[in-house]
Each structure stands twice: as structure tokens, then as C-alpha cells.
Design an enzyme around this catalytic site. Structure first.
Site, PDB file in Angstrom:
ATOM      1  N   GLU A 169      -6.056 -13.288   3.033  1.00  0.00           N
ATOM      2  CA  GLU A 169      -6.226 -12.586   1.763  1.00  0.00           C
ATOM      3  C   GLU A 169      -5.842 -13.494   0.594  1.00  0.00           C
ATOM      4  O   GLU A 169      -4.822 -14.179   0.633  1.00  0.00           O
ATOM      5  CB  GLU A 169      -5.355 -11.330   1.758  1.00  0.00           C
ATOM      6  CG  GLU A 169      -5.523 -10.476   0.504  1.00  0.00           C
ATOM      7  CD  GLU A 169      -4.666  -9.220   0.551  1.00  0.00           C
ATOM      8  OE1 GLU A 169      -5.215  -8.129   0.302  1.00  0.00           O
ATOM      9  OE2 GLU A 169      -3.456  -9.319   0.846  1.00  0.00           O
ATOM     10  N   LYS A 221     -11.351  -5.654  -2.833  1.00  0.00           N
ATOM     11  CA  LYS A 221     -10.454  -4.691  -2.203  1.00  0.00           C
ATOM     12  C   LYS A 221     -10.521  -3.369  -2.955  1.00  0.00           C
ATOM     13  O   LYS A 221     -10.391  -3.326  -4.174  1.00  0.00           O
ATOM     14  CB  LYS A 221      -9.031  -5.239  -2.207  1.00  0.00           C
ATOM     15  CG  LYS A 221      -8.032  -4.444  -1.385  1.00  0.00           C
ATOM     16  CD  LYS A 221      -6.689  -5.174  -1.346  1.00  0.00           C
ATOM     17  CE  LYS A 221      -5.675  -4.459  -0.484  1.00  0.00           C
ATOM     18  NZ  LYS A 221      -4.386  -5.205  -0.419  1.00  0.00           N
ATOM     19  N   CYS A 234      -5.966  -6.591   4.178  1.00  0.00           N
ATOM     20  CA  CYS A 234      -4.592  -6.108   4.277  1.00  0.00           C
ATOM     21  C   CYS A 234      -4.521  -4.606   4.549  1.00  0.00           C
ATOM     22  O   CYS A 234      -5.053  -4.125   5.544  1.00  0.00           O
ATOM     23  CB  CYS A 234      -3.860  -6.503   3.001  1.00  0.00           C
ATOM     24  SG  CYS A 234      -2.066  -6.496   3.097  1.00  0.00           S
TER      25      CYS A 234
END
Length: 335
Positions: free
Chosen positions: A46, A128, A162
Site C-alpha cells: 500500500e 481506496k 489494507c
């Protein structure tokens, strides 16, 4: 399902903190290494370019503002030269690249993942959906148009960041698209060790493992590490060194029935994990419990997925003005 066996690679490495050009060069080097070792897909942690902003977990918002200009300036744009270098590396190695990066768009940054195919084309750029906790002090949000998979010649590839792996509805949306290989990008697991179990490797590797078993897909889970350079940048006190420990690298590759397919590295070791994704494992897993097929109950629960892009400005054409039609034919002129 996968049409054939595919060799995949998961990166465990430390970025060159907040230096997008130097980190891009490291990305290019790792892509070349994986390609030479026969990998057909490589996944990065990430926000690997230019590194995860750990200061947001270690200090006050006011203190963190000191990093803002540097972080913004070192977050690449989708059409910038850093992405062009990654595209060239993908093309040279004839390898699919799933890159974690901080995406700069105007004055905002987003936790991005970009997918490059073996020809070097960027075939997917996503953000995200919901930055986690203090991440929202830095990053904006994606939308439903980002929640998608890409078609490769061997199967479908998807990616999440994540704690998107702790969002059941987002996961189910991805499963529903027939994902074969999933890239789960993680930043590192050395934060608040011993004090926040939910941030540690046990919980988050379990999330990657459960994703594989629930979705009957292969999960490539790259993970960054915090080494001396990271501690020097973020930890100017002993307390901060205790809060952000050295190491935290827990890259993994899981099979669709839960097998760990690659031998892990030490948590403070940089390197690449490799594994073969055998479609036979996927067939066996799906025969037991396919959550979007024979193991679903749509008469009881269904998912509503909004795929429309959410834009702050929607430009509409002005309404047409009233027009008086005038007859100018030859007959009307004579009349």
C-alpha cells in the site's frame, strides 16, 4: 476460474521514504528481478510510492503538517513520468504489475492501486474506498467505479488496500466479479505492537487468508517494512520508536483453500515471495463453497452495488432556448 497455472510475486520491501523518483527506481528494479525469475504478476504494498505516511499515527495533526508539502509533491499523478517508468518496466519484463501508490490529483491525494498489463498499458487505476481512521486526515475516498477486476488472458485480477479487507460488502462485490487472483496491499505491521492487536500481523494476515478462502481465489499480499531509514524519518523520540517498531514485513501468498504457498521472509528482511497459482486448487475450493454461486442465498440476502462515479461537479448542458420557426420557402416569400 484460472485457465492455467500462473507464477505470482509479492514484494516485501522498504520504500525510499517520501522520494517518488528514487522509490520508482526501486519499483522498476523489483519488477525486473521478478520478471527474470519467471513471475507473470508482481504486487506492491500500500502507498509504496512514496511510502506510507506513518507520522499520522505518531504525532499531533499540527506536527504532521510539516510532512504535507513533501508528501504531496512526491505523490505521483496517474499520467506522470513515474507511472511511465513503471509501464516501461512492465513492458520490458512482460509482466503484470499491481502498484500501490499515493495518487496526486490536483490538491488531493488518494490511496491508489494501478494495474499495468504485460504490454505496459495501465488497464486499471483505483482508489481506496474508505481510508482508515487517521488516514482520512491525509487521503480522499474512492467510489464504486473503482471496485472492479481486470481481465487477463489467464483469468481475472483484482486489488484492495489494507482494511478494505475488513469491509464485508466490498469483499462480496469483488467475489461476485469472479476474481481469480487478488492483490491485497498492506503497509507493514509494526505499529503499536503489543497494544493494538487489530493492527498486527495476526489479524491482518488472517484477513488476507479469509479473503482467499471466502472468495476461492489466490491472494498475493505484499507488505512493506520499516527499517532504519523509516525509523530515522518518523521516530525522533524513543517513545515513537516504541510505537513504530522496526520490521513489520509479513508478505504472504495464499491459495484458495487456505494453503500458504510461499515461505515467509523474516519481518525485517527485504525480498520477493513467489508462488504458482494452480487452477486445480481453485476448482476444489469452489466445489465446497462458492459464495456467489451454489453457496449463496439471494432469496435471503443481496448486495446493492453502486458503480456510478461520484463527482463534485456535474456539468449539464444549458436548456435549449425557445426558437420561433420562420417559414422562408419560396412560396411564403411570394405570399
Amino acid at each position: 476460474m484460472l485457465s492455467r497455472t500462473v507464477n505470482v510475486a509479492a514484494v516485501q520491501a522498504e520504500p525510499i521514504w517520501f522520494d517518488m523518483d528514487a522509490t520508482t527506481d526501486k519499483v522498476v528494479s523489483l519488477i525486473g528481478e521478478a520478471a527474470r525469475n519467471g513471475a507473470e504478476l508482481i504486487a506492491f504494498p500500500e502507498t509504496f510510492i512514496p511510502g506510507y505516511p506513518w507520522h499520522i499515527w505518531l504525532d499531533s495533526p499540527a506536527a504532521g503538517m510539516a510532512h504535507v508539502p513533501t508528501y504531496l509533491a512526491n505523490s505521483p499523478t496517474i499520467d506522470g513520468p513515474q507511472m511511465a517508468k513503471v509501464a516501461d518496466a512492465a513492458r520490458s519484463g512482460e509482466i503484470t504489475v499491481v502498484l500501490g501508490h499515493s495518487e496526486r490529483d490536483g490538491g488531493s491525494v488518494y490511496m491508489g492501486q494501478a494495474v499495468f498489463d504485460p504490454s505496459g498499458a495501465m488497464i486499471k487505476a483505483r482508489r481506496k474506498l474508505k481510508p482508515t481512521h487517521v488516514e482520512r486526515s491525509v487521503f480522499g475516498e474512492g467510489d464504486g467505479s473503482d471496485l472492479d477486476v481486470v481481465d487477463m488472458e489467464y483469468g481475472k485480477v483484482g486489488a484492495l488496500c489494507c482494511w478494505e479487507h475488513l469491509q464485508p460488502l466490498s469483499k462480496y462485490a469483488m467475489y461476485s466479479m469472479g476474481e481469480d487472483i487478488h492483490c491485497a496491499a498492506w503497509p507493514s505491521f509494526s505499529l503499536y505492537r503489543g497494544a493494538a492487536q487489530a493492527l498486527g500481523p495476526e489479524v491482518n494476515n488472517a484477513a488476507s487468508l479469509m479473503y482467499a478462502v471466502e472468495g476461492q481465489c489466490f491472494v498475493v499480499a505484499p507488505c512493506a517494512v520499516v527499517l532504519d531509514a523509516g525509523q530515522e524519518l518518523f521516530c525522533d523520540t524513543e517513545t515513537k520508536k516504541a510505537l513504530l517498531g522496526r520490521g513489520g514485513g509479513f508478505a504472504r501468498i495464499y491459495g484458495p483453500e487456505g494453503t500458504m504457498l510461499a515461505e515467509p521472509l523474516a519481518e525485517d528482511e527485504e525480498g520477493i515471495l513467489y508462488a504458482d497459482c494452480d487452477p486445480a486448487l481453485q476448482a476444489i475450493a469452489k466445489s465446497a463453497a462458492d459464495p456467489i454461486g451454489h453457496y449463496s442465498r439471494p432469496d435471503v440476502t443481496q448486495l446493492l452495488l453502486n458503480r456510478e462515479p461520484q463527482r463534485p461537479v456535474v456539468a449539464e448542458a444549458p436548456p435549449a432556448a425557445d426558437v420561433t420557426v420562420v417559414d422562408v420557402t419560396e412560396e411564403s416569400v411570394e405570399a
